[in-house]
Scaffold this active site. Structure first.
Site, PDB file in Angstrom:
ATOM      1  N   LYS A  58      44.421  -6.428  -5.956  1.00 43.74           N
ATOM      2  CA  LYS A  58      43.231  -7.017  -5.324  1.00 43.74           C
ATOM      3  C   LYS A  58      43.581  -8.335  -4.652  1.00 43.74           C
ATOM      4  O   LYS A  58      43.158  -8.626  -3.535  1.00 43.74           O
ATOM      5  CB  LYS A  58      42.126  -7.230  -6.379  1.00 43.74           C
ATOM      6  CG  LYS A  58      41.477  -5.933  -6.830  1.00 43.74           C
ATOM      7  CD  LYS A  58      40.553  -6.131  -8.014  1.00 43.74           C
ATOM      8  CE  LYS A  58      40.056  -4.778  -8.530  1.00 43.74           C
ATOM      9  NZ  LYS A  58      39.263  -4.856  -9.748  1.00 43.74           N
TER      10      LYS A  58
ATOM     11  N   GLN B 269      37.698  -8.718 -14.543  1.00 41.11           N
ATOM     12  CA  GLN B 269      38.395  -7.426 -14.574  1.00 41.11           C
ATOM     13  C   GLN B 269      38.052  -6.688 -15.872  1.00 41.11           C
ATOM     14  O   GLN B 269      38.237  -7.230 -16.962  1.00 41.11           O
ATOM     15  CB  GLN B 269      39.910  -7.649 -14.452  1.00 41.11           C
ATOM     16  CG  GLN B 269      40.725  -6.383 -14.415  1.00 41.11           C
ATOM     17  CD  GLN B 269      40.461  -5.521 -13.171  1.00 41.11           C
ATOM     18  OE1 GLN B 269      40.285  -6.048 -12.066  1.00 41.11           O
ATOM     19  NE2 GLN B 269      40.411  -4.215 -13.348  1.00 41.11           N
TER      20      GLN B 269
ATOM     21  N   ASP C  98      31.288  -7.396  -7.871  1.00 39.94           N
ATOM     22  CA  ASP C  98      31.473  -6.049  -8.424  1.00 39.94           C
ATOM     23  C   ASP C  98      30.154  -5.264  -8.412  1.00 39.94           C
ATOM     24  O   ASP C  98      30.141  -4.073  -8.691  1.00 39.94           O
ATOM     25  CB  ASP C  98      32.012  -6.133  -9.863  1.00 39.94           C
ATOM     26  CG  ASP C  98      33.487  -5.771  -9.937  1.00 39.94           C
ATOM     27  OD1 ASP C  98      34.013  -5.228  -8.950  1.00 39.94           O
ATOM     28  OD2 ASP C  98      34.113  -6.047 -10.983  1.00 39.94           O
TER      29      ASP C  98
END
Ligand code: NDP
Length: 287
Positions: free
Chosen positions: A55, A99, A122
């Protein structure tokens, strides 16, 4: 034989567009404004480290600054939430990503709820999931958004189609169901209590699977001409990655299919970065 969708190329096209948007923000701001993403990585899970590195690499490519906070696996719930709150208050941070998965002693839902919804790149905060359910989304979870882009690219006819989503997580299955419904497909959501999965799959014009069990969807279950998107990833002891769908046999039935590598994964990263640019742009416009 099915057309295998090239998620890597589609993601690259998205990244090129994002790079232009980031450059535009930079020039509009007299070269002062750079989108900045904070990534919080709790513990030492090797796969998570790999995903974060990936990422960060793509973020850098398009001009987004990332700050990765590697946090000890033994951090307490309260300490982690307090840390997220400092990121919430930091005016130089426009997006926050924790994460997943987090270690077992930490309640992932509480952590997600601690993120400011307007920095939730997200798209997992209940506020953002709620807006999606209302049909008025701001940040859509990256993986299901990536799946929609792949299906749209393949000219998938959504209206009136029978769609089946396997897996009902907040990360993938649930928002996927909402998105397909919003595109006027008739959606069936399957999970570990579903008793007649083969029969349900056999009727589906669109199949999206997000389970994480190798080849749980057998190829001959797939309806002739179906669009099949495999989100699932199972890492074998030899390091090989296997999807939820028995790819070879399913390819002889499906019209369009994704493979476990170069399918959904690159689109997930691109869509998360798209959310980051969106968050940063909204922040810049309020300055
Ligand atoms: P979860 O473990 O949160 O969810 C798995 C889902 O699968 C659950 O809803 C579970 O049902 C369902 N399930 C389990 N067994 C069966 C079964 N026998 N039949 C039908 N459904 C079943 O996983 P995630 O949603 O987080 O991820 C799913 C997969 O997708 C994983 O392999 C993950 O690695 C991958 N993934 C890939 C991404 C990418 O970019 N390619 C991004 C995100 C995830 P129940 O709710 O009843 O327990």
């Amino acid at each position: 034989m099915a057309i295998v969708l090239d998620g890597k190329t589609l993601a690259q096209d998205t990244l090129v567009q994002l790079k232009q948007s980031v450059a535009q923000l930079y020039s509009d701001s007299d070269q002062t404004f750079i989108p900045r993403l904070a990534v919080v990585l709790v513990g030492d899970d090797p796969a998570s480290h790999l995903y974060v590195k990936n990422k960060q690499r793509h973020a850098k490519e398009i001009g987004i600054d990332t700050v990765c906070h590697r946090v000890d696996a033994m951090i307490t719930q309260e300490e982690l939430i307090a840390f997220i709150e400092t990121l919430n208050d930091d005016k130089d941070i426009h997006g926050i990503l924790v994460q997943l998965p987090v270690p077992k002693h930490i309640d992932a839902q509480r952590v997600i709820r601690a993120i400011r919804p307007d920095k939730d790149v997200d798209g997992l905060h209940p506020h953002n999931v709620g807006l999606l359910a209302w049909g008025n989304p701001t940040f859509i979870a990256a993986t299901p958004q990536g799946v929609m882009r792949l299906l749209e690219f393949a000219d998938c006819p959504f209206e009136g189609a029978r769609a089946v989503v396997v897996g009902r997580s907040i990360l993938v299955g649930l928002p996927m169901t909402l998105l397909l419904g919003a595109h006027n497909a008739t959606v069936t959501l399957c999970h570990s209590y579903t008793s007649n999965l083969p029969e349900i799959i056999a009727q589906a014009d669109i199949v999206v699977t997000a389970v994480g069990q190798p080849e749980i969807i057998q190829g001959h279950w797939i309806k002739q001409g179906a669009y099949v998107i495999d989100v699932g990833i199972s890492r074998q002891p030899n390091g090989h990655l296997i999807g939820d769908v028995a790819f070879e046999e399913a390819s002889t039935h499906a019209q369009v299919i994704t493979s476990v590598i170069g399918g959904v994964g690159p689109m997930t990263v691109a869509c998360m970065l798209e959310n980051t640019v969106k968050a940063a742009t909204a922040f810049y416009e309020k300055l």
